[in-house]
Design an enzyme around this catalytic site. Structure first.
Site, PDB file in Angstrom:
ATOM      1  CD  GLU A  77      -2.796   0.807   2.592  1.00  0.00           C
ATOM      2  OE1 GLU A  77      -2.635  -0.167   3.361  1.00  0.00           O
ATOM      3  OE2 GLU A  77      -3.536   1.760   2.844  1.00  0.00           O
ATOM      4  NE  ARG A 302       3.307  -7.797  10.850  1.00  0.00           N
ATOM      5  CZ  ARG A 302       2.865  -7.002   9.870  1.00  0.00           C
ATOM      6  NH1 ARG A 302       1.948  -7.411   9.032  1.00  0.00           N
ATOM      7  NH2 ARG A 302       3.349  -5.791   9.730  1.00  0.00           N
ATOM      8  CE  LYS A 312       2.783   0.043   4.881  1.00  0.00           C
ATOM      9  NZ  LYS A 312       2.305  -0.113   3.499  1.00  0.00           N
TER      10      LYS A 312
HETATM   11  P1  ATP Z   1       2.357  -2.379   8.168  1.00  0.00           P
HETATM   12  O1  ATP Z   1       1.725  -3.299   9.153  1.00  0.00           O
HETATM   13  O2  ATP Z   1       3.791  -2.097   8.429  1.00  0.00           O
HETATM   14  O3  ATP Z   1       1.570  -1.137   7.891  1.00  0.00           O
HETATM   15  P2  ATP Z   1       1.233  -3.548   5.856  1.00  0.00           P
HETATM   16  O4  ATP Z   1       0.980  -4.995   5.885  1.00  0.00           O
HETATM   17  O5  ATP Z   1       0.043  -2.695   6.037  1.00  0.00           O
HETATM   18  O6  ATP Z   1       2.417  -3.220   6.829  1.00  0.00           O
HETATM   19  P3  ATP Z   1       1.554  -3.378   3.049  1.00  0.00           P
HETATM   20  O7  ATP Z   1       2.096  -2.267   2.241  1.00  0.00           O
HETATM   21  O8  ATP Z   1       0.114  -3.683   2.944  1.00  0.00           O
HETATM   22  O9  ATP Z   1       1.941  -3.079   4.545  1.00  0.00           O
HETATM   23  O10 ATP Z   1       2.417  -4.690   2.835  1.00  0.00           O
HETATM   24  C1  ATP Z   1       2.778  -5.186   1.578  1.00  0.00           C
HETATM   25  C2  ATP Z   1       3.083  -6.642   1.734  1.00  0.00           C
HETATM   26  O11 ATP Z   1       4.138  -6.823   2.651  1.00  0.00           O
HETATM   27  C3  ATP Z   1       1.889  -7.399   2.276  1.00  0.00           C
HETATM   28  O12 ATP Z   1       1.769  -8.624   1.576  1.00  0.00           O
HETATM   29  C4  ATP Z   1       2.233  -7.621   3.710  1.00  0.00           C
HETATM   30  O13 ATP Z   1       1.617  -8.767   4.192  1.00  0.00           O
HETATM   31  C5  ATP Z   1       3.765  -7.739   3.652  1.00  0.00           C
HETATM   32  N1  ATP Z   1       4.356  -7.360   4.931  1.00  0.00           N
HETATM   33  C6  ATP Z   1       4.167  -6.222   5.611  1.00  0.00           C
HETATM   34  N2  ATP Z   1       4.821  -6.237   6.787  1.00  0.00           N
HETATM   35  C7  ATP Z   1       5.451  -7.442   6.854  1.00  0.00           C
HETATM   36  C8  ATP Z   1       6.286  -8.085   7.814  1.00  0.00           C
HETATM   37  N3  ATP Z   1       6.608  -7.486   8.971  1.00  0.00           N
HETATM   38  N4  ATP Z   1       6.759  -9.319   7.534  1.00  0.00           N
HETATM   39  C9  ATP Z   1       6.451  -9.920   6.384  1.00  0.00           C
HETATM   40  N5  ATP Z   1       5.670  -9.385   5.443  1.00  0.00           N
HETATM   41  C10 ATP Z   1       5.160  -8.159   5.657  1.00  0.00           C
HETATM   42 MG    MG Z   2      -1.414  -4.067   4.385  1.00  0.00          MG
END
Ligand code: ATP
Ligand code: MG
Length: 603
Positions: A77, A302, A312
């Protein structure tokens, strides 16, 4: 409204604390050689070369003919910079595609215009590329599919599977029930198809204010899975979108956009993190209702790391509130922060390989990441000498105007790196820490009357100590050198117990050096007392800047991003703020304490 609408956040997963230190590593190739069980505290390691659970699914799909190809996607995102957790997801998705001769798309999940920005799109592309992966021409945006998603919503309404609901966000929450109580049907649930179609069209046209209506899937308000209780598909939002401008006044929810985007792109394996496990039934439901190509959602744990945050939202707070100096502050675990700190893409990929892919959440020890960069830089980084806290040393028996150039090995791990010349003269700097006037038992370095080796140079003996008459502080040492020990060995075979680094005062280059410690003082920043927040766990000493450092002159050629080992001190990278006449270095990581061991052996 937002909590009914947005995807789950990783740090909100239920039961995370209970399973924090449990880890079930199904794929830990290399873990055995890591000397670091943190990645695998439960000690459950797969055989080297065996498949992780995702590879096993893929290989089975290929074998049974369920799939004849592998197509994954990385779906960020664009609402923040990528962090080390994303690196894990990138390595996994792009890595599996590479491994099985398939493809991986980069898809921006841009369904929430209020938080998104092109700045983030650009940084995400740069970071994925830097990590060494390519999406070729497959750069997609969920917003590319807004029209198709809308048409599919119309299709669901026609099939009696979706309805426009006029409940306010509060009312909706109240109707939703809880984990132990079923929800109640919305009074608008049985609206006729025509009315629903008309209302949805008018929502799209912008006739209604934000939050006044939603489009909901008609599933089951009594489902034990809250995500199946008539989830929101569209909400009204009069917001400008960075790609679609003002064309849309309704925006799809994550659940409505994600699976359908996967389907449109022909994704075979849609890999996401565990917090989406409870969304899988909904993911499947949507695709089944539409009767379109059906990707398989697979969840993995994760990445969480000690002493830092990989969310994030939290990183945004740190940046916006000024706790750190921007997204690329070398203390934060963003990809750009790690890059500026001196991490290499190879080390980050190796780290991701070492930690493997697990089905249960766990927290990886920061040492595992640090060891990955150490191992990489140990092989690659040229060595140099730098003194961070200089103490002046005058070699009293060295001729006043003389200088000479001594040969130093650039990288003992890499003979091809060759040698360089290091200037030596009568006045030198050594590290303040390498001298003690009254040395305790195990201190083998310089002390009054004692002889040590100067790296690549001579043996010197401390003859005299000069102090500041006011403060009593040691300001200068008078030493003698033994010309016969040039290169570092005494012809008479006498030994010294320590080798210390040095620079020639006349030739040295001044520099600013930034030393970093953990960003948080607690291994788990969330572990706080009543009334405190994770921000209270910030380490007040995470940054230490010295402007007194003196470097050997060969470091003048360092350009931003270049990495060196400063002998005995650690690995350092030239910072972006370096300008002609002003060198700035970041300490990437300290050395292992192998040096101490070496010294004890008297090498
Ligand atoms: P955050 O919780 O940091 O806001 P998010 O999941 O909302 O992260 P996205 O931009 O939606 O952030 O993530 C893009 C991809 O990266 C998604 O498939 C998400 O599952 C993966 N991802 C995000 N954080 C992690 C993590 N800590 N470990 C592994 N994969 C991750
Ligand atoms: Mg996400």
């Amino acid at each position: 409204m937002d909590d009914l609408f947005r995807p789950p956040r990783g740090n909100e997963r239920p039961g995370a604390d209970l399973i924090r230190y449990q880890s079930f590593i199904l794929h830990a190739r290399g873990a055995a050689t890591m000397n670091d069980n943190a990645a695998n505290p439960a000690g459950e390691t797969a055989e080297a070369g065996s498949l992780n659970f995702i590879e096993a699914i893929i290989e089975n799909d290929l074998k049974t003919g369920k799939r004849d190809r592998v197509h994954t996607r990385f779906p960020p995102e664009p609402n923040g910079y990528l962090h080390i957790g994303h690196a894990k997801s990138i390595c996994l998705n792009f890595g599996l595609a590479e491994q099985y001769g398939g493809k991986c798309n980069l898809r921006f999940d841009d369904t929430n215009p209020t938080r998104e920005d092109v700045e983030y799109v650009d940084s995400i592309e740069e970071d994925v590329r830097w990590l060494g992966f390519s999406w070729d021409d497959r750069e997609f945006y969920a917003s590319d599919y807004f029209e198709q998603l809308y048409q599919w919503a119309v299709q669901l309404i026609r099939a009696g599977k979706a309805y426009v609901c006029d409940l306010s966000p509060d009312q909706m929450r109240e109707h939703r029930g809880t984990l132990t109580e079923p929800g109640r049907n919305s009074p608008f649930r049985d609206r006729g198809v025509e009315e629903n179609l008309d209302l949805l069209a008018r929502m799209r046209a912008g006739e209604f204010p934000d939050g006044s209506r939603t489009l909901r899937a008609k599933i089951d308000m009594a489902s034990p899975n809250l995500n199946m209780r008539d989830p929101v598909m569209y909400r009204i939002l009069h917001a400008h979108h960075h790609r679609t401008g003002d064309r849309w006044r309704i925006y799809p929810s994550y659940d409505w956009a994600h699976g359908q985007s996967d389907s449109i792109e022909g994704i075979t394996h849609s890999i996401c993190t565990l917090e989406f496990e409870n969304h899988r039934p909904l993911y499947n439901w949507c695709l089944e209702q539409l009767g379109v190509f059906h990707p398989q959602q697979i969840e993995f744990a994760r990445l969480n790391l000690t002493y830092t945050v990989t969310s994030k939202r939290k990183l945004l707070t740190l940046v916006k509130e000024g706790h750190v100096h921007g997204w690329d502050d070398p203390r934060v675990p963003t990809i750009c922060g790690l890059r500026r700190r001196g991490y290499t893409p190879e080390a980050i990929r190796e780290f991701c390989r070492r930690i493997g892919v697990a089905k249960f959440n766990s927290t990886i020890d920061m040492h595992v990441l640090e060891n990955a960069i150490r191992d990489d830089l140990n092989r690659r980084a040229p060595r140099a000498m730098a003194v961070l806290r200089p103490l002046k040393v005058v070699i009293t028996n060295y001729p006043e105007d003389n200088e000479e150039h001594l040969e130093a090995v650039n990288n003992p791990e890499d003979p091809a790196a060759g040698t360089r010349q290091v200037p030596f003269s009568r006045v030198l700097y050594i590290e303040q820490d390498d001298f003690m006037e009254e040395p305790p038992k195990k201190f083998y370095r310089l002390a009054p009357g004692r002889e040590v080796r100067l790296r690549w140079a001579y043996f010197i003996r401390c003859e005299d100590v000069v102090k500041d008459s006011d403060t009593g502080e040691v300001v200068e040492l008078h030493c003698t050198y033994d010309p016969a020990t040039r290169g570092g060995n005494a012809p008479d075979g006498r030994k010294v117990k320590a080798t210390i680094h040095w620079v020639s005062a006349e030739h040295a280059v001044p520099a600013e050096v930034r030393l970093y410690d953990h960003l948080f003082a607690a291994p788990d920043p969330e572990d706080v007392d009543e009334g405190k927040t994770w921000l209270d766990n910030l380490n007040p000493n995470s940054l230490h800047v010295t402007t007194d450092a003196r470097l050997e002159p060969s470091l003048l050629k360092g350009r931003p991003g270049d990495r060196y080992q400063f002998e005995r001190l650690g690995y350092f990278a030239v910072d972006d703020e370096t300008r002609p006449g002003r060198l700035v270095f970041n300490r990437t990581v300290t050395l292992r304490d192998e040096w101490t061991k070496l010294q004890k052996k008297g090498s």
